[in-house]
Write a protein that holds these residues in place. Structure first.
Motif, PDB file in Angstrom:
ATOM      1  N   GLU A 331      -7.210  -3.773  -7.693  1.00  0.00           N
ATOM      2  CA  GLU A 331      -7.151  -3.287  -9.078  1.00  0.00           C
ATOM      3  C   GLU A 331      -6.950  -4.453 -10.048  1.00  0.00           C
ATOM      4  O   GLU A 331      -7.586  -4.518 -11.108  1.00  0.00           O
ATOM      5  N   ALA A 332      -6.067  -5.382  -9.681  1.00  0.00           N
ATOM      6  CA  ALA A 332      -5.846  -6.570 -10.520  1.00  0.00           C
ATOM      7  C   ALA A 332      -7.112  -7.417 -10.615  1.00  0.00           C
ATOM      8  O   ALA A 332      -7.491  -7.884 -11.693  1.00  0.00           O
ATOM      9  N   LEU A 333      -7.776  -7.590  -9.470  1.00  0.00           N
ATOM     10  CA  LEU A 333      -9.007  -8.398  -9.415  1.00  0.00           C
ATOM     11  C   LEU A 333     -10.156  -7.761 -10.197  1.00  0.00           C
ATOM     12  O   LEU A 333     -10.764  -8.389 -11.068  1.00  0.00           O
ATOM     13  N   HIS A 334     -10.457  -6.522  -9.864  1.00  0.00           N
ATOM     14  CA  HIS A 334     -11.612  -5.842 -10.442  1.00  0.00           C
ATOM     15  C   HIS A 334     -11.445  -5.647 -11.943  1.00  0.00           C
ATOM     16  O   HIS A 334     -12.419  -5.703 -12.694  1.00  0.00           O
ATOM     17  N   SER A 335     -10.217  -5.415 -12.384  1.00  0.00           N
ATOM     18  CA  SER A 335      -9.986  -5.213 -13.817  1.00  0.00           C
ATOM     19  C   SER A 335     -10.267  -6.484 -14.617  1.00  0.00           C
ATOM     20  O   SER A 335     -10.566  -6.423 -15.808  1.00  0.00           O
ATOM     21  N   LYS A 336     -10.185  -7.645 -13.950  1.00  0.00           N
ATOM     22  CA  LYS A 336     -10.493  -8.921 -14.598  1.00  0.00           C
ATOM     23  C   LYS A 336     -11.949  -9.328 -14.371  1.00  0.00           C
ATOM     24  O   LYS A 336     -12.367 -10.422 -14.763  1.00  0.00           O
ATOM     25  N   GLY A 337     -12.729  -8.443 -13.724  1.00  0.00           N
ATOM     26  CA  GLY A 337     -14.147  -8.724 -13.523  1.00  0.00           C
ATOM     27  C   GLY A 337     -14.466  -9.584 -12.323  1.00  0.00           C
ATOM     28  O   GLY A 337     -15.565 -10.129 -12.217  1.00  0.00           O
ATOM     29  N   PHE A 338     -13.523  -9.705 -11.368  1.00  0.00           N
ATOM     30  CA  PHE A 338     -13.773 -10.490 -10.159  1.00  0.00           C
ATOM     31  C   PHE A 338     -14.020  -9.560  -8.977  1.00  0.00           C
ATOM     32  O   PHE A 338     -13.330  -8.543  -8.816  1.00  0.00           O
ATOM     33  N   VAL A 339     -14.989  -9.922  -8.140  1.00  0.00           N
ATOM     34  CA  VAL A 339     -15.187  -9.230  -6.871  1.00  0.00           C
ATOM     35  C   VAL A 339     -14.732 -10.200  -5.774  1.00  0.00           C
ATOM     36  O   VAL A 339     -14.992 -11.402  -5.854  1.00  0.00           O
ATOM     37  N   TYR A 340     -14.026  -9.703  -4.773  1.00  0.00           N
ATOM     38  CA  TYR A 340     -13.360 -10.566  -3.785  1.00  0.00           C
ATOM     39  C   TYR A 340     -14.317 -11.125  -2.733  1.00  0.00           C
ATOM     40  O   TYR A 340     -14.380 -12.325  -2.509  1.00  0.00           O
ATOM     41  N   ARG A 341     -15.003 -10.252  -2.017  1.00  0.00           N
ATOM     42  CA  ARG A 341     -16.081 -10.601  -1.071  1.00  0.00           C
ATOM     43  C   ARG A 341     -15.641 -11.296   0.223  1.00  0.00           C
ATOM     44  O   ARG A 341     -16.485 -11.817   0.945  1.00  0.00           O
ATOM     45  N   ASP A 342     -14.371 -11.305   0.543  1.00  0.00           N
ATOM     46  CA  ASP A 342     -13.982 -11.896   1.834  1.00  0.00           C
ATOM     47  C   ASP A 342     -12.758 -11.201   2.417  1.00  0.00           C
ATOM     48  O   ASP A 342     -11.853 -11.848   2.944  1.00  0.00           O
ATOM     49  N   MET A 343     -12.746  -9.873   2.314  1.00  0.00           N
ATOM     50  CA  MET A 343     -11.628  -9.110   2.888  1.00  0.00           C
ATOM     51  C   MET A 343     -11.705  -9.154   4.415  1.00  0.00           C
ATOM     52  O   MET A 343     -12.742  -8.850   5.004  1.00  0.00           O
ATOM     53  N   LYS A 344     -10.611  -9.531   5.029  1.00  0.00           N
ATOM     54  CA  LYS A 344     -10.446  -9.535   6.487  1.00  0.00           C
ATOM     55  C   LYS A 344      -8.969  -9.788   6.759  1.00  0.00           C
ATOM     56  O   LYS A 344      -8.229 -10.276   5.881  1.00  0.00           O
ATOM     57  N   PRO A 345      -8.485  -9.473   7.951  1.00  0.00           N
ATOM     58  CA  PRO A 345      -7.053  -9.635   8.233  1.00  0.00           C
ATOM     59  C   PRO A 345      -6.529 -11.051   8.013  1.00  0.00           C
ATOM     60  O   PRO A 345      -5.385 -11.225   7.615  1.00  0.00           O
ATOM     61  N   ALA A 346      -7.368 -12.060   8.244  1.00  0.00           N
ATOM     62  CA  ALA A 346      -6.920 -13.449   8.093  1.00  0.00           C
ATOM     63  C   ALA A 346      -6.681 -13.829   6.647  1.00  0.00           C
ATOM     64  O   ALA A 346      -6.047 -14.853   6.370  1.00  0.00           O
ATOM     65  N   ASN A 347      -7.169 -13.013   5.703  1.00  0.00           N
ATOM     66  CA  ASN A 347      -7.006 -13.334   4.281  1.00  0.00           C
ATOM     67  C   ASN A 347      -5.963 -12.460   3.594  1.00  0.00           C
ATOM     68  O   ASN A 347      -5.945 -12.363   2.367  1.00  0.00           O
ATOM     69  N   VAL A 348      -5.128 -11.812   4.377  1.00  0.00           N
ATOM     70  CA  VAL A 348      -4.028 -11.011   3.821  1.00  0.00           C
ATOM     71  C   VAL A 348      -2.727 -11.561   4.406  1.00  0.00           C
ATOM     72  O   VAL A 348      -2.558 -11.613   5.617  1.00  0.00           O
ATOM     73  N   LEU A 349      -1.828 -11.968   3.523  1.00  0.00           N
ATOM     74  CA  LEU A 349      -0.597 -12.630   3.947  1.00  0.00           C
ATOM     75  C   LEU A 349       0.609 -11.755   3.601  1.00  0.00           C
ATOM     76  O   LEU A 349       0.659 -11.146   2.533  1.00  0.00           O
ATOM     77  N   ILE A 350       1.578 -11.686   4.520  1.00  0.00           N
ATOM     78  CA  ILE A 350       2.753 -10.822   4.341  1.00  0.00           C
ATOM     79  C   ILE A 350       3.905 -11.612   3.736  1.00  0.00           C
ATOM     80  O   ILE A 350       4.212 -12.726   4.165  1.00  0.00           O
TER      81      ILE A 350
END
Length: 844
Positions: A331-350
């Protein structure tokens, strides 16, 4: 040391690095700190003071640094009031001992309210402060505050009870918020007096630091946490403020080699534009001669891929919460007009509180037009990307669905080969099959953003920290020897230089300095003028990877080599820069290799000369041939004259050149023919592979079904994933008008666990999974390394491309400085012995 000893030593060193980092993260960074030097008041700070004069109190109070200095002023005017509010600010900004500080505030809040509301009004307090006297109560008359005291005390006791209940569960950011609000009344009364105080100067001086750039010298480096497409991410501490951060280092040569300047700037720009607790925060950008760096939040919980590796499967409850966090990030990304394009478990940090954030925005794109072409990592591509359709934000939702399947089943649903699932009663369908001719593109897409800009970036070599098991299996089946030396035919190796001449000369010069026998070729030797450059005309300079097999027993000998960088290992004997290997075939007819030679652990660079090229040397540089022959003769041993004679006879046989032909020796003619046709062969093979790959990918991503065991997923979860893994973009969950409202209302976020979206956004919702207080990352020794020796050197023009890189975030600087100021205040109060007294100031 034997191999087992080396391994034990590496493991011990790894544990030591982990222990050092864990201690800094969880116990403090005092031992790495140096004193923060505040700048003198200057023109910039005077300008800041002028701006403050025009601001309202409430605008200034929202400034983290401004609030601190205002409360310091309040502490002078009304010690109890100022002390207590500073202690609450310390709780909000602290990293360590939050529970201790919170308990101190809970214990002293009612006493603080009693004194604040049982005393005089702010006007009377200020009069006494200006006069340098104590406040004298007016006889027979109660202040407005005293009249409200009983109500305030009743409210204070209620606030304390609620805070005690909250503290039993967690140290939430809003734990003491009601206390702060209760004591905020009438603070604007002190505003005019503050602007005349010394604390305005101190505030302006602190603010000037936000314009100061940082460099490597400002940080103490810890271990590497991960490796991406352009370099490594390591933990570090900022020496002056003690802030623990992560530094993402990207090698300028690698960026130039892959021509990925745009993706680096896109990542920095996206992070600068975003301010969300669900996106990794960017504090600073800086550069060195060889690297560009991003200074980011340090989040110790590890990636979702690391969690998956540890647990094999992630529970639906955990996954539900992680998904909610990712949706907030989207929501934060898309509202600023950015598309992410690399969603995968390695790109999500806890994070340490169990929330998760998106990292690595190198493949993000600003949506000025629609997009077209594959982007991201294989296995997570959306069908519209593979088909060649135009797209907007739709791919992010598909890849989220793929990620959820992988987390909860432990398997990637889409691999490099089409998978046929067995349909049994204990399984449920997560993605319906499709047909190649199905229409899936978003309707009226060009009317929204214009015609697409085409881009192909599959990201397979970028940013994924985890090993691809498919690649590993494939490699084992093929049992290939990986090498920078190409094998053509059954009896010789044809090589082409992969290192630029300037870089090769630099490496050659260093190697020659390491071996006294090679001194005739040194740049300083006038007897053989320009010997080093002449030598390079015969050598092919190539880089090699760690542990690559360069020579194998039984191979027909056709070349020798000089180590320029790194090491080669010949039957357990290490050969460093300046060493010559493989020349034995020049002294024996039809010689086949007897020893195995492999690359060292860090890779490196070699110069290779074919035996036939020794023959060429006699034709166009007899002097050089003579010097090289002497070196080889000495290495071979025996009487020099006899050895030289034997070498000359061997070379004559290899290099009987015809004046009118480029290649007369049978082996030379083969090499020339292969070089002439190789490009055409390679291009044809590439085109064929590309065509086959495209057909294979379309079959997988446009038609394949996905099934999973029912026991792993609830009905609502299956429905949610079905919605995300819908190939037709117009029907896909997350796409279309009011998409975020609709997706948040999905039953998945009610049945699995109830997501309170408002609390989640504020950071006040408890996470179901809290990571262990340890370094949650792969062992540093198992991470890949980079060898840039063979890449083009950086020019002045290359460095100028980074002229606008250096940058500091005002928001994150304010948070960093505020944390430092509250920490220093707490330590000073403790030293003065005021901890826990009168709303006090210590608590740690």
């Amino acid at each position: 040391m034997d191999l087992l000893g080396q391994l034990d030593g590496a493991q011990s060193k790894g544990k030591s690095k982990d222990a050092e980092l864990a201690k800094a993260m969880f116990e403090g960074t005092k031992e790495y700190r140096k004193k923060l030097k505040m700048p003198d008041l200057n023109e910039y700070s005077e300008k800041i003071k002028e701006e403050v004069d025009d601001e309202s109190f409430f605008t200034f109070f929202d400034d983290e640094i401004g609030r601190f200095y205002f409360l310091r002023f309040l502490q002078d005017v009304h010690p109890v009031h100022g002390n207590f509010m500073l202690q609450v600010g310390r709780y909000v900004n602290s990293v360590h001992e939050k529970r201790v500080i919170a308990q101190d505030c809970i214990d002293t809040f009612v006493l603080a309210v009693t004194e604040i509301w049982g005393g005089e009004d702010p006007e009377s307090i200020l009069e006494a402060y200006d006069a340098g006297t104590k406040v004298v109560p007016k006889p027979g008359k109660k202040s407005a505050r005293q009249n409200a005291k009983n109500n305030k005390l009743t409210e204070a006791k209620r606030i304390v009870d609620e805070a005690v209940a909250k503290l039993a569960k967690s140290t939430a950011p809003d734990l003491l918020e009601d206390m702060f609000i209760a004591l905020r009344d009438d603070l604007d009364t002190y505003w005019s007096a503050f602007k005349k105080s010394k604390y305005l100067d101190l505030y302006a001086r602190a603010r000037t630091m936000e314009s100061i750039s940082v460099s490597d010298d400002d940080f103490h480096q810890f271990r590497v946490l991960g490796v991406g497409g352009f370099g490594a991410v390591n933990a570090a501490v900022k020496k002056d403020t003690g802030l623990m951060i992560a530094i993402k280092r990207m090698d300028k040569k690698l960026i130039k080699h892959k021509n990925r300047y745009k993706s680096c700037y896109t990542e920095a720009n996206a992070l600068q534009a975003l301010s969300s607790r669900f996106v990794c925060g960017l504090h600073y950008c800086f550069q060195s001669k060889d690297e560009v760096c991003l200074v980011l939040d340090l989040l110790h919980g590890g990636t979702l891929s690391y969690l998956l590796h540890q647990k094999k499967k992630v529970s639906e409850r955990y996954t539900c919460f992680f998904t909610a966090c990712i949706i907030m990030a989207y929501e934060a990304l898309h509202s600023k007009g950015f598309v992410y394009r690399d969603m995968k478990p390695a790109n999500v940090l806890i994070k340490d509180n169990g929330y998760c954030v998106l990292i690595d925005f190198g493949l993000a794109a600003k949506m000025d037009t629609a997009l077209k072409g594959k982007c991201g990592t294989r296995g997570y591509w959306a069908p519209e990307m593979v088909k060649g359709d135009q797209y907007l934000f739709s791919g992010d939702w598909w890849s989220l669905g793929v990620t959820l399947v992988e987390l909860m089943t432990g398997k990637k649903p889409f691999k490099k080969k089409f998978q046929k699932y067995k349909h049994t009663d204990d399984k449920v369908k997560l993605c319906k099959g499709g047909a190649l001719e199905d229409v899936i593109e978003e309707r009226n897409i060009e009317a929204k953003l214009g015609k697409a800009q085409e881009e192909e970036n599959d990201g397979r070599d970028s940013n994924d920290e985890e090993t691809d098991e498919e690649d590993e299996e494939e490699e084992a089946k093929k049992n290939k020897r990986r090498s920078s030396v190409r094998v053509i035919g059954g009896f010789d190796k044809v090589v082409e230089s992969t290192v630029e001449t300037e870089a090769a000369l630099e490496l050659m010069e260093k190697a020659i300095a390491e071996n006294a026998m090679l001194s005739p070729f040194a740049a300083s030797n006038t007897a053989l003028e320009g010997g080093m450059s002449r030598l390079l005309k015969l050598f092919s300079v190539v880089s090699f990877e760690p542990e690559v097999e360069m020579i194998m027993p039984g191979e027909f000998a056709t070349f020798f080599m000089i180590v320029l960088e790194g090491t080669l290992i010949e039957d357990d004997v290490k050969h460093g820069p300046g060493s010559l290997l493989g020349f034995e075939g020049l002294f024996k007819d039809n010689y086949h290799r007897e020893k195995k030679v492999v690359g060292g652990l860090m890779g490196g660079t070699i110069g290779i000369m074919l035996y036939t090229d020794m023959g060429r040397a006699t034709a166009f540089d007899f002097e050089l041939f003579g010097e090289m022959s002497k070196v080889i003769a000495k290495l071979h041993g025996g009487e020099e004259e006899a050895t030289l004679g034997q070498l000359k006879a061997s070379v004559d046989e290899f290099g009987d050149l015809d004046e009118h032909k480029e290649a007369s020796h049978p082996e030379e003619r083969f090499i020339a023919a292969q070089k002439h046709t190789q490009k055409a062969i390679v291009n044809e093979e590439k085109a064929k592979a590309l065509s086959n790959s495209k057909q294979r990918d379309q079959k997988i991503y446009l038609t394949q079904e996905v099934w999973a065991k029912k026991e792993l997923l609830s009905r609502e979860c299956v429905k949610f994933i079905n919605g995300l893994l819908t190939r037709n973009v117009n029907d896909r969950l997350g796409c279309g008008p009011n998409n975020f409202s609709k997706i948040k209302e999905h039953d998945f976020f009610e049945s699995t666990m109830t997501i309170d979206w408002d609390k989640l956004e504020e950071g006040n919702m408890s996470a179901p999974y809290i990571p262990k207080k340890e370094v949650n990352a792969k062992e540093e020794a198992k991470m890949k390394t980079f060898n840039t020796a063979g890449m083009k050197k950086l020019t002045k023009e290359d460095q100028e491309k980074w002229n606008t890189w250096d940058w500091a975030s005002k928001e994150y600087f304010q948070n960093e400085m505020a944390s430092y100021l509250y920490e220093q205040w707490g330590q000073n109060e403790s030293k003065k012995g005021k901890a826990g007294g009168g709303g006090g100031g210590g608590g740690g």
